[in-house]
Design an enzyme around this catalytic site. Structure first.
Site, PDB file in Angstrom:
ATOM      1  CG  ASP A  24     -39.954 -23.399  14.467  1.00 32.88           C
ATOM      2  OD1 ASP A  24     -40.417 -22.240  14.541  1.00 32.88           O
ATOM      3  OD2 ASP A  24     -39.101 -23.725  13.616  1.00 32.88           O
TER       4      ASP A  24
ATOM      5  CD  GLU B  34     -35.493 -15.690   5.647  1.00 31.73           C
ATOM      6  OE1 GLU B  34     -36.485 -16.138   6.277  1.00 31.73           O
ATOM      7  OE2 GLU B  34     -34.378 -16.238   5.668  1.00 31.73           O
TER       8      GLU B  34
ATOM      9  CG  HIS C 133     -35.596 -24.372  13.296  1.00 30.63           C
ATOM     10  ND1 HIS C 133     -36.662 -24.003  12.500  1.00 30.63           N
ATOM     11  CD2 HIS C 133     -34.504 -24.284  12.507  1.00 30.63           C
ATOM     12  CE1 HIS C 133     -36.240 -23.719  11.283  1.00 30.63           C
ATOM     13  NE2 HIS C 133     -34.927 -23.878  11.270  1.00 30.63           N
TER      14      HIS C 133
END
Length: 447
Positions: free
Chosen positions: A164, A381, A353
């Protein structure tokens, strides 16, 4: 203004001033875990964590133990952990029936003399229709921003990791704004309940409250002073959105449209919303170079190796690859000309990711948004938009991108991607059945 240019739109956003020396990019999952635990250990005033889940495994247990230890050292420490309501009350996808993480939270709470509140946030009445996908850990005046959740693979506990992005941002006004949003938009709402306590209400019993809560979320924003529009140097704008045509969706489209030379996009699941695909095609026609870094299907977190029993969820990586192949075929001329670079990430045995957008050398977006229809229509989000007019972060951004690209391979022709006929028999059979009834198109809206 009706015909406001993308650049004018971005310049008009309110923002927090930021010192370049107070932004640190962590290069690995292991360093993310180390810094997170160090920050928790040193916390003096507050810890607010928002993540999709805090998992009952070694990695999750290490984080929860650190939180209880921090509370023991500083009894007045404010702590609030926010996770998705639905995700916390079920087991892993494809696993046998379990009580979920909520049962673990309660067992841990009963064994402690101190409280570490863990809240379940129900963004929708069903998980399929929307989850808490809010990102960001605020520890005192530092924001740790990543798309990662908290478990073994995201924290690299064991052999496997899930890559990530990890940013440490020291900025008190930004941290205050993010905490204020959590307190006012989430923790003050009657739909949000403690999961570390027994007698959790059922989703059915609070269905009406959840619907009202979602409506409230649609108008919720991060507080940024209007006067901050005058900030001229390095700055950060926090954004949040849920549901169709929300401010974050609009920002993403405007951001891509604002590029004059180059766009770099990271997304783990290639299932772009129509509005994003449309603006990408427009930019390609203008001659803007676009690099899209996607996880190879074997680096997808839903991928199931042939050596393991097949489950329906294991077809998803193949659906994403089919999407990518169609897009690559339609844009083959741009690929051949070098205007479009499709880069597949694959560090064998690990998963991908990463999310985010870089625009020219002056804008970058940190986000957990997957740039798919689900993120644009269903989930809650957020994102941090960094404006860097003097390119103070250009060198660190280049280093971060280089680290990402070391595991990538460029697609030179769409034929390099497999077709349905190449897939394992069970995957092939399922996808053909879905295609016949057009269920694959319906699924693309939810996955």
């Amino acid at each position: 203004m009706l015909f406001e240019s993308p650049r004018a739109f971005l310049r008009a956003l309110p923002r927090f001033a930021q010192d370049a020396q107070d932004i640190e990019i962590l290069p690995s999952t292991t360093q993310f875990r180390t810094h997170l635990l160090e920050q928790i250990s040193g916390a003096k005033q507050r810890i607010y964590i928002a993540a999709l889940y805090l998992q009952n495994d070694e990695g999750g247990a290490e984080v929860l133990a650190a939180l209880y230890a921090a509370k023991a050292r500083q009894p007045k420490l404010e702590i609030a952990i926010l996770v998705d309501w639905h995700r916390a009350q079920r087991g892993l996808i494809g696993a046998a029936a379990q009580s979920g993480n909520a049962g673990w939270y309660q067992a841990q709470a009963q064994s402690q003399l101190l409280e570490v509140p863990i809240y379940g946030v129900p963004v929708q009445t069903r998980e399929l229709l929307g989850v808490l996908h809010l990102k960001g850990f605020v520890i005192d005046d530092t924001v740790i921003y990543s798309g990662a959740s908290l478990n073994n693979v995201y924290l690299h506990v064991g052999e496997r990791y899930r890559a990530d992005r990890y940013h440490l941002i020291r900025n008190q006004p930004l941290a205050d704004s993010m905490v204020h949003f959590i307190q006012e938009a989430l923790l003050s709402q009657t739909a949000v309940h403690r999961l570390d306590r027994p007698n959790i209400p059922s989703t059915k019993d609070i269905r009406g409250t959840i619907r009202h809560f979602r409506q409230q979320l649609k108008s919720s924003r991060y507080a940024v002073p209007v006067s901050s529009k005058n900030v001229s140097g390095l700055a950060i704008t926090p954004l949040v959105g849920v549901g169709q045509r929300n401010p974050l969706n609009r920002l993403i489209v405007k951001l891509i449209a604002a590029a004059e030379r180059k766009i770099v996009i990271c997304t783990p699941y290639f299932n772009l919303p129509r509005s994003v695909t449309k603006v990408i095609k427009q930019q390609l026609k203008k001659g803007v170079q676009i690099d899209i870094i996607i996880g190879d299907k074997t680096a997808n977190d839903f991928f199931i190796p042939a050596s393991e029993p097949f489950k329906t969820i294991g077809a998803l990586p193949y659906l994403y690859e089919m999407n990518l192949r169609r897009f690559a075929k339609a844009q083959q001329a741009a690929i051949h000309a070098g205007r479009l670079n499709l880069l597949l990430w694959n560090d064998v045995g690990h998963s991908y990711h990463l999310k985010g957008i870089w625009i020219d050398d002056d804008y970058q977006l940190l986000t957990g948004n997957n740039l798919n229809p689900r993120a644009f229509n269903l989930d809650l989000e957020n994102a941090l938009l960094i404006h860097d007019p003097q390119q103070e972060l250009a060198a660190s951004a280049q280093v971060e991108q280089s680290q990402i690209r070391q595991y990538t391979q460029r697609i030179k022709h769409f034929d390099e991607l497999e077709t349905l006929g190449d897939y394992p028999e069970k995957v092939k059979k399922l996808l053909r059945r879905l295609s016949r009834i057009r269920a694959d198109r319906l699924l693309s809206r939810f996955l």
